[in-house]
Design a protein around this motif. Structure first.
Motif, PDB file in Angstrom:
ATOM      1  N   ASP A   9       0.965  -1.192   0.216  1.00 29.64           N
ATOM      2  CA  ASP A   9      -0.304  -0.124   0.086  1.00 29.64           C
ATOM      3  C   ASP A   9       1.058   1.387  -0.027  1.00 29.64           C
ATOM      4  O   ASP A   9       1.901   0.838   0.192  1.00 29.64           O
ATOM      5  N   GLY A  10       0.273   2.922   0.162  1.00 31.16           N
ATOM      6  CA  GLY A  10       1.322   3.994  -0.624  1.00 31.16           C
ATOM      7  C   GLY A  10       1.208   4.855   0.626  1.00 31.16           C
ATOM      8  O   GLY A  10       1.624   5.196   1.397  1.00 31.16           O
ATOM      9  N   PHE A  11       0.693   3.682   1.587  1.00 31.30           N
ATOM     10  CA  PHE A  11       0.901   4.317   3.487  1.00 31.30           C
ATOM     11  C   PHE A  11       0.835   2.647   4.253  1.00 31.30           C
ATOM     12  O   PHE A  11      -0.051   1.967   4.165  1.00 31.30           O
ATOM     13  N   GLU A  26      22.162  -1.597   6.479  1.00 31.97           N
ATOM     14  CA  GLU A  26      22.076  -0.792   5.727  1.00 31.97           C
ATOM     15  C   GLU A  26      20.469  -1.017   5.284  1.00 31.97           C
ATOM     16  O   GLU A  26      20.324  -1.840   5.418  1.00 31.97           O
ATOM     17  N   PRO A  27      19.979   0.277   4.466  1.00 33.89           N
ATOM     18  CA  PRO A  27      18.543  -0.163   3.719  1.00 33.89           C
ATOM     19  C   PRO A  27      18.513  -0.550   2.624  1.00 33.89           C
ATOM     20  O   PRO A  27      19.875  -0.531   2.008  1.00 33.89           O
ATOM     21  N   VAL A  28      17.537  -1.493   2.624  1.00 32.01           N
ATOM     22  CA  VAL A  28      17.522  -2.676   1.323  1.00 32.01           C
ATOM     23  C   VAL A  28      16.735  -1.778   0.573  1.00 32.01           C
ATOM     24  O   VAL A  28      16.688  -1.616  -0.956  1.00 32.01           O
ATOM     25  N   TYR A  29      15.603  -0.965   1.364  1.00 32.29           N
ATOM     26  CA  TYR A  29      14.030  -0.245   0.294  1.00 32.29           C
ATOM     27  C   TYR A  29      13.751   0.071   1.479  1.00 32.29           C
ATOM     28  O   TYR A  29      13.608  -0.293   2.510  1.00 32.29           O
ATOM     29  N   THR A  30      13.960   1.608   0.810  1.00 36.20           N
ATOM     30  CA  THR A  30      12.925   2.833   1.888  1.00 36.20           C
ATOM     31  C   THR A  30      11.748   3.122   0.696  1.00 36.20           C
ATOM     32  O   THR A  30      11.606   3.266  -0.134  1.00 36.20           O
ATOM     33  N   PHE A  31      10.668   3.813   1.468  1.00 34.03           N
ATOM     34  CA  PHE A  31       9.278   4.265   1.337  1.00 34.03           C
ATOM     35  C   PHE A  31       8.796   5.442   1.613  1.00 34.03           C
ATOM     36  O   PHE A  31       8.152   4.722   2.945  1.00 34.03           O
ATOM     37  N   ASP A  32       9.085   6.080   1.559  1.00 28.76           N
ATOM     38  CA  ASP A  32       8.438   7.565   1.755  1.00 28.76           C
ATOM     39  C   ASP A  32       7.044   8.468   1.810  1.00 28.76           C
ATOM     40  O   ASP A  32       6.516   9.134   0.259  1.00 28.76           O
ATOM     41  N   GLY A  37       2.961  11.380  -1.980  1.00 29.72           N
ATOM     42  CA  GLY A  37       2.345  11.995  -2.584  1.00 29.72           C
ATOM     43  C   GLY A  37       1.124  10.982  -1.916  1.00 29.72           C
ATOM     44  O   GLY A  37      -0.383  11.256  -2.387  1.00 29.72           O
ATOM     45  N   LYS A  38       1.605  10.180  -0.687  1.00 25.68           N
ATOM     46  CA  LYS A  38       0.095   9.290  -0.255  1.00 25.68           C
ATOM     47  C   LYS A  38       0.003   9.720   1.108  1.00 25.68           C
ATOM     48  O   LYS A  38       0.870  10.382   1.643  1.00 25.68           O
ATOM     49  N   GLY A  39      -1.197   8.821   0.908  1.00 30.04           N
ATOM     50  CA  GLY A  39      -1.774   9.275   3.017  1.00 30.04           C
ATOM     51  C   GLY A  39      -2.868   8.636   3.306  1.00 30.04           C
ATOM     52  O   GLY A  39      -2.307   7.251   2.225  1.00 30.04           O
ATOM     53  N   ILE A  40      -3.140   9.095   4.183  1.00 31.36           N
ATOM     54  CA  ILE A  40      -3.509   7.471   4.974  1.00 31.36           C
ATOM     55  C   ILE A  40      -5.164   6.429   3.302  1.00 31.36           C
ATOM     56  O   ILE A  40      -5.100   5.520   3.543  1.00 31.36           O
ATOM     57  N   LEU A  41      -5.619   7.316   2.544  1.00 26.69           N
ATOM     58  CA  LEU A  41      -6.841   6.364   1.621  1.00 26.69           C
ATOM     59  C   LEU A  41      -6.176   6.621   0.846  1.00 26.69           C
ATOM     60  O   LEU A  41      -6.775   4.766   0.099  1.00 26.69           O
ATOM     61  N   LEU A  43      -4.312   2.829   1.874  1.00 23.20           N
ATOM     62  CA  LEU A  43      -4.521   2.100   2.701  1.00 23.20           C
ATOM     63  C   LEU A  43      -5.830   0.872   1.897  1.00 23.20           C
ATOM     64  O   LEU A  43      -5.371   0.014   2.042  1.00 23.20           O
ATOM     65  N   PHE A  44      -6.627   1.904   0.626  1.00 25.21           N
ATOM     66  CA  PHE A  44      -7.273   1.108  -0.112  1.00 25.21           C
ATOM     67  C   PHE A  44      -7.028   0.287  -0.857  1.00 25.21           C
ATOM     68  O   PHE A  44      -6.350   1.093  -1.912  1.00 25.21           O
ATOM     69  N   PRO A  45      -7.739  -0.503  -1.675  1.00 23.48           N
ATOM     70  CA  PRO A  45      -7.239  -0.731  -3.344  1.00 23.48           C
ATOM     71  C   PRO A  45      -7.431   0.048  -3.504  1.00 23.48           C
ATOM     72  O   PRO A  45      -7.813   1.061  -3.866  1.00 23.48           O
ATOM     73  N   PRO A  46      -7.117  -0.085  -5.301  1.00 21.35           N
ATOM     74  CA  PRO A  46      -5.503  -1.277  -4.757  1.00 21.35           C
ATOM     75  C   PRO A  46      -4.619  -0.733  -4.837  1.00 21.35           C
ATOM     76  O   PRO A  46      -3.949   0.232  -3.959  1.00 21.35           O
ATOM     77  N   MET A  47      -3.419  -1.575  -4.083  1.00 24.86           N
ATOM     78  CA  MET A  47      -1.693  -1.460  -4.272  1.00 24.86           C
ATOM     79  C   MET A  47      -1.814  -0.823  -5.213  1.00 24.86           C
ATOM     80  O   MET A  47      -1.483  -0.618  -6.238  1.00 24.86           O
ATOM     81  N   ASP A  48      -0.835   0.096  -4.535  1.00 27.11           N
ATOM     82  CA  ASP A  48      -0.077   1.490  -4.493  1.00 27.11           C
ATOM     83  C   ASP A  48       1.530   1.858  -5.396  1.00 27.11           C
ATOM     84  O   ASP A  48       1.341   2.583  -6.708  1.00 27.11           O
ATOM     85  N   VAL A  49       1.918   0.871  -4.414  1.00 29.87           N
ATOM     86  CA  VAL A  49       3.498   0.749  -5.275  1.00 29.87           C
ATOM     87  C   VAL A  49       4.063  -0.903  -5.700  1.00 29.87           C
ATOM     88  O   VAL A  49       3.234  -1.765  -4.986  1.00 29.87           O
TER      89      VAL A  49
END
Length: 56
Positions: A9-11, A26-32, A37-41, A43-49
């Motif tokens: 999800d995007g959040f 060591e970081p392998v993967y990070t997502f901010d 541009g993602k927020g609490i909404l 969390l709903f389908p579909p997968m954002d990333v």
């Protein structure tokens, strides 16, 4: 070697780290979420990333 594949999800934010032979983490993967541009909404389908494929 560590490989990460998948989707999420995007959040909220996501972080994956690795540590080898008592060394530093060591970081392998990070997502901010806010930086992408993602927020609490996001969390709903579909997968954002999708299409995550990182190796280190």
């Amino acid at each position: 070697m560590v490989q990460v594949q998948g989707e999420h999800d995007g959040f909220p934010n996501f972080e994956i780290f690795k540590k080898k032979d008592f060394g530093a983490w060591e970081p392998v993967y990070t997502f901010d979420a806010p930086a992408n541009g993602k927020g609490i909404l996001s969390l709903f389908p579909p997968m954002d990333v999708t299409g995550i494929n990182h190796a280190i």
